[in-house]
Enzyme design. Sequence first.
Site, PDB file in Angstrom:
ATOM      1  N   HIS A   1       0.837  -1.203   0.000  1.00  0.00           N
ATOM      2  CA  HIS A   1       0.000   0.000   0.000  1.00  0.00           C
ATOM      3  C   HIS A   1       0.879   1.263   0.000  1.00  0.00           C
ATOM      4  O   HIS A   1       0.603   2.224  -0.703  1.00  0.00           O
ATOM      5  CB  HIS A   1      -0.876   0.060   1.262  1.00  0.00           C
TER       6      HIS A   1
ATOM      7  N   GLY B   1      -2.664  -1.494  -7.262  1.00  0.00           N
ATOM      8  CA  GLY B   1      -1.567  -2.463  -7.338  1.00  0.00           C
ATOM      9  C   GLY B   1      -1.849  -3.551  -8.361  1.00  0.00           C
ATOM     10  O   GLY B   1      -2.974  -4.051  -8.457  1.00  0.00           O
TER      11      GLY B   1
HETATM   12  P1  AMP Z   1      -6.468  -3.657  -0.455  1.00  0.00           P
HETATM   13  O1  AMP Z   1      -6.309  -2.902   0.805  1.00  0.00           O
HETATM   14  O2  AMP Z   1      -6.038  -5.084  -0.384  1.00  0.00           O
HETATM   15  O3  AMP Z   1      -7.815  -3.458  -1.104  1.00  0.00           O
HETATM   16  O4  AMP Z   1      -5.424  -3.002  -1.473  1.00  0.00           O
HETATM   17  C1  AMP Z   1      -5.449  -1.620  -1.755  1.00  0.00           C
HETATM   18  C2  AMP Z   1      -4.557  -1.374  -2.933  1.00  0.00           C
HETATM   19  O5  AMP Z   1      -3.234  -1.788  -2.629  1.00  0.00           O
HETATM   20  C3  AMP Z   1      -4.996  -2.156  -4.177  1.00  0.00           C
HETATM   21  O6  AMP Z   1      -4.836  -1.326  -5.312  1.00  0.00           O
HETATM   22  C4  AMP Z   1      -4.033  -3.307  -4.181  1.00  0.00           C
HETATM   23  O7  AMP Z   1      -3.826  -3.843  -5.460  1.00  0.00           O
HETATM   24  C5  AMP Z   1      -2.778  -2.647  -3.641  1.00  0.00           C
HETATM   25  N1  AMP Z   1      -1.849  -3.656  -3.141  1.00  0.00           N
HETATM   26  C6  AMP Z   1      -2.121  -4.664  -2.270  1.00  0.00           C
HETATM   27  N2  AMP Z   1      -1.029  -5.432  -2.083  1.00  0.00           N
HETATM   28  C7  AMP Z   1      -0.050  -4.929  -2.865  1.00  0.00           C
HETATM   29  C8  AMP Z   1       1.305  -5.293  -3.126  1.00  0.00           C
HETATM   30  N3  AMP Z   1       1.864  -6.341  -2.546  1.00  0.00           N
HETATM   31  N4  AMP Z   1       2.003  -4.523  -3.990  1.00  0.00           N
HETATM   32  C9  AMP Z   1       1.433  -3.456  -4.588  1.00  0.00           C
HETATM   33  N5  AMP Z   1       0.166  -3.050  -4.385  1.00  0.00           N
HETATM   34  C10 AMP Z   1      -0.578  -3.775  -3.541  1.00  0.00           C
END
Ligand code: AMP
Length: 295
Positions: free
Chosen positions: A38, A152
Amino acid sequence: MITSLPSPSAASQWCDRHRNEKISIGYVPTMGALHEGHLSLVARSIAENEVTCASIFVNPLQFNNPDDLKKYPQNRQRDIETLQRVGCDMVYTGLLAQFFPEVEDVKQIKMNDPGPPGKGLEGKFRPGHLEGVVTIVERLFRTVGTCRAYFGEKDYQQTLVVNHLAQRLKGEGLIIDVVPCPTIRENSGLAMSSRNQRLTENQKQVASNIYQALSRAKQSWKIGQHDPAALQRQLREQLAHPDISPDISIDYAAVRDQNNWSAHTPNTEISNARALVAAYVGEVRLIDNLYLGGR
Ligand code: AMP
């Protein structure tokens, strides 16, 4: 000092105020339990925009499994402190009902269609998940307004459906520039995820095989194996290795043309290959993907 706002309407006002002063806005939507993945999105947004905002909202609409929602890790105060430390300017949250003021009961929320990029993979194995994603992301985008929005690539199919949504919103003058960002990994190769908190050390070791399998598929592509069926077989074989197979259960191990997603059929020739895996390690469902290469 970070501005922490409790509702979408307060966040809209903050964003409007900055946009009226011609200040560019970067936006990072999250469900909290923040990790380096994030924070890489926040850092990119800070580098490319005059102000950066984030949201923390665990979206019930995208959980097709109620138990998964119940167990989703949350630590709001720590997240806000982390965002402040890295230089994020504003963070907002809200209640589901506040994002949908037109309905009396959240059960009446009309779900969005993710369109062609939502077909297959997550669309097949998590029915309703991508619908839930595009339904809330539309409201998150309407809250922030015209901005650059950082997503991401770990959630690769999500970036495609969000892009599709952004094209639709563009038709009505809401300009969202969706910026896909690389996946951040542990040293073992395991893609960082809030869900990793639910894995034991041993399960993390098992989970790192997903990236090893993806990397081997990349090697195979590099040396000329461009047949999607053979690459998929290879991925499955690797994940079914007797050392790890009791602990891992595969939803899908697929290879797709990332530029020709919706035209996918089993015999389609692939020019820009991406391998994508979803698998359970214990009770935790993990997803990951890797660009294999072009030709
Ligand atoms: P989430 O909180 O899981 O909904 O993720 C929020 C954002 O962070 C989304 O755009 C995800 O794709 C991104 N994200 C989650 N894990 C990663 C990672 N390991 N590397 C890059 N971006 C990430």
